[in-house]
Design a protein around this motif. Structure first.
Motif, PDB file in Angstrom:
ATOM      1  N   ALA A  22       0.748  -1.143   0.077  1.00  0.00           N
ATOM      2  CA  ALA A  22       0.043  -0.155  -0.047  1.00  0.00           C
ATOM      3  C   ALA A  22       0.900   1.539   0.047  1.00  0.00           C
ATOM      4  CB  ALA A  22      -1.049  -0.008   1.344  1.00  0.00           C
ATOM      5  N   LYS A  23       1.994   1.240   0.817  1.00  0.00           N
ATOM      6  CA  LYS A  23       3.030   2.409   0.818  1.00  0.00           C
ATOM      7  C   LYS A  23       3.604   2.660  -0.635  1.00  0.00           C
ATOM      8  CE  LYS A  23       5.419   2.205   4.362  1.00  0.00           C
ATOM      9  NZ  LYS A  23       6.427   1.830   5.372  1.00  0.00           N
ATOM     10  N   SER A  24       3.686   1.783  -1.302  1.00  0.00           N
ATOM     11  CA  SER A  24       4.253   1.934  -2.694  1.00  0.00           C
ATOM     12  C   SER A  24       3.170   2.696  -3.616  1.00  0.00           C
ATOM     13  CB  SER A  24       4.564   0.762  -3.408  1.00  0.00           C
ATOM     14  OG  SER A  24       3.345  -0.039  -3.679  1.00  0.00           O
ATOM     15  N   GLY A  25       2.062   2.390  -3.469  1.00  0.00           N
ATOM     16  CA  GLY A  25       0.962   3.209  -4.173  1.00  0.00           C
ATOM     17  C   GLY A  25       1.046   2.645  -5.681  1.00  0.00           C
ATOM     18  N   VAL A  53      -6.172  -0.893  -0.467  1.00  0.00           N
ATOM     19  CA  VAL A  53      -6.372  -1.854   0.270  1.00  0.00           C
ATOM     20  C   VAL A  53      -8.015  -2.179   0.211  1.00  0.00           C
ATOM     21  CG1 VAL A  53      -6.023  -3.363   2.087  1.00  0.00           C
ATOM     22  CG2 VAL A  53      -4.210  -1.736   1.043  1.00  0.00           C
ATOM     23  N   LYS A  54      -8.185  -3.569  -0.043  1.00  0.00           N
ATOM     24  CA  LYS A  54      -9.895  -3.877  -0.045  1.00  0.00           C
ATOM     25  C   LYS A  54      -9.470  -5.085   0.990  1.00  0.00           C
ATOM     26  CE  LYS A  54     -13.797  -5.773  -2.467  1.00  0.00           C
ATOM     27  NZ  LYS A  54     -14.640  -4.846  -1.934  1.00  0.00           N
ATOM     28  N   VAL A  55     -10.419  -5.427   2.135  1.00  0.00           N
ATOM     29  CA  VAL A  55     -10.191  -6.585   2.721  1.00  0.00           C
ATOM     30  C   VAL A  55     -11.324  -7.388   2.426  1.00  0.00           C
ATOM     31  CG1 VAL A  55     -10.193  -7.394   5.192  1.00  0.00           C
ATOM     32  CG2 VAL A  55      -8.939  -5.285   4.674  1.00  0.00           C
ATOM     33  N   VAL A  56     -10.890  -8.805   2.215  1.00  0.00           N
ATOM     34  CA  VAL A  56     -12.075  -9.713   1.969  1.00  0.00           C
ATOM     35  C   VAL A  56     -12.164 -10.749   2.969  1.00  0.00           C
ATOM     36  CG1 VAL A  56     -12.135  -9.029  -0.376  1.00  0.00           C
ATOM     37  CG2 VAL A  56     -10.748 -11.015   0.245  1.00  0.00           C
TER      38      VAL A  56
END
Length: 284
Positions: A22-25, A53-56
């Protein structure tokens, strides 16, 4: 923007990996975990606050759930470019003290789940002639030690699945590789895991299992304290593999800061050399 699916993101390498990706974008990251509305709800909220980010909710041992969530991801994001099979469980105890049902349980998480995810994403990857699958194995996928025979067997199985299928899949544009960490201070060893469950059998060994467990715990703790291996290095390794060009990624990627980088690389190189020699002897 590439879409990356990571399993087992409620702790350890998976959780750290989601943060770094996520930090890398650079990616859309799908963080899969179990119990996201119960004991892992706080971690779910933590990861959902990260950009991209999407959590499943995904139980990797469920055929139905894996198929359903994979289809939903493909519908929303059009492709799954990278699958990181990170979910796994530790196990320990005497071989004889494992019931067959307990061995099945451990293999269900450590072997059948990664295979289930691979089979779920491969049709779409093959249709695009592009994709990367990174499966987390272990240095115990090379060497089996006392009290870890069943766990090692599950990692040996992963090694066989991935190395044998590599030539099949690369011809369809899909690269499937392994990352094999040594001992790192993550939550894996603190969790209950799926361990020997036949207490009567363990007792019949007259305290040997308990003595060996105590000895091993002390020695591993001493090694961790001495070398202070950093889990972040495993995450960095995975991210570097994602960034590499297809066909240039090593099949095996051991990383063990206790035995050392030179030893880890020697293991991978010698296994590859021996495999080529055996295949050549049979005319391949």
């Amino acid at each position: 923007m590439e879409t990356i699916v990571v399993t087992g993101t409620s702790s350890g390498f998976g959780r750290m990996l989601v943060h770094e990706l996520a930090k890398s974008g650079l990616y859309s990251v799908i963080a899969a975990m179990r119990n996201s509305t119960a004991q892992n709800n706080a971690i779910k909220k933590e990861l959902e606050e990260l950009p991209g980010v999407k959590v499943v909710e995904m139980d990797v041992t469920s055929d139905e759930q894996v198929a359903k969530i994979t289809a939903q991801i493909l519908e929303e994001f059009q492709s799954i470019d990278v699958l990181i099979n990170n979910a796994g469980v530790f196990g320990g105890g005497l071989l004889e003290a494992h019931s067959i049902q307990q061995v099945h349980r451990l293999f269900e998480v450590n072997v059948y789940a990664p295979l289930r995810l691979m089979k779920a994403v491969l049709p779409s990857m093959r249709s695009r002639q592009d994709g990367l699958i990174i499966t987390m194995s272990s240095m115990l996928g090379f060497f089996s030690i006392p009290l870890n025979a069943v766990y090692s067997a599950s990692k040996f199985a992963l090694e066989g699945l991935v190395t044998g299928s590599y030539p099949e899949l690369i011809q369809k544009g899909v690269e499937s590789i392994l990352v094999e960490p040594g001992s790192f201070p993550t939550e894996l060893y603190q969790k209950a895991g799926i361990k020997a469950d036949l207490a009567g059998v363990t007792a019949s060994y007259d305290g040997m299992a308990e003595q060996m467990t105590t000895y091993a715990n002390v020695k591993v703790s001493e090694a961790l304290k001495k070398h202070q291996p950093k889990p972040e290095e495993v995450v960095t390794k995975i991210i570097s593999l994602i960034a590499m060009e297809k066909g240039s990624r090593p099949l095996r990627n051991p990383i063990d800061q206790i035995s050392g980088e030179a030893f880890s690389n020697q293991v991978a190189e010698e296994l590859n050399t021996l495999a080529r020699k055996q295949m050549a002897a049979y005319g391949f």
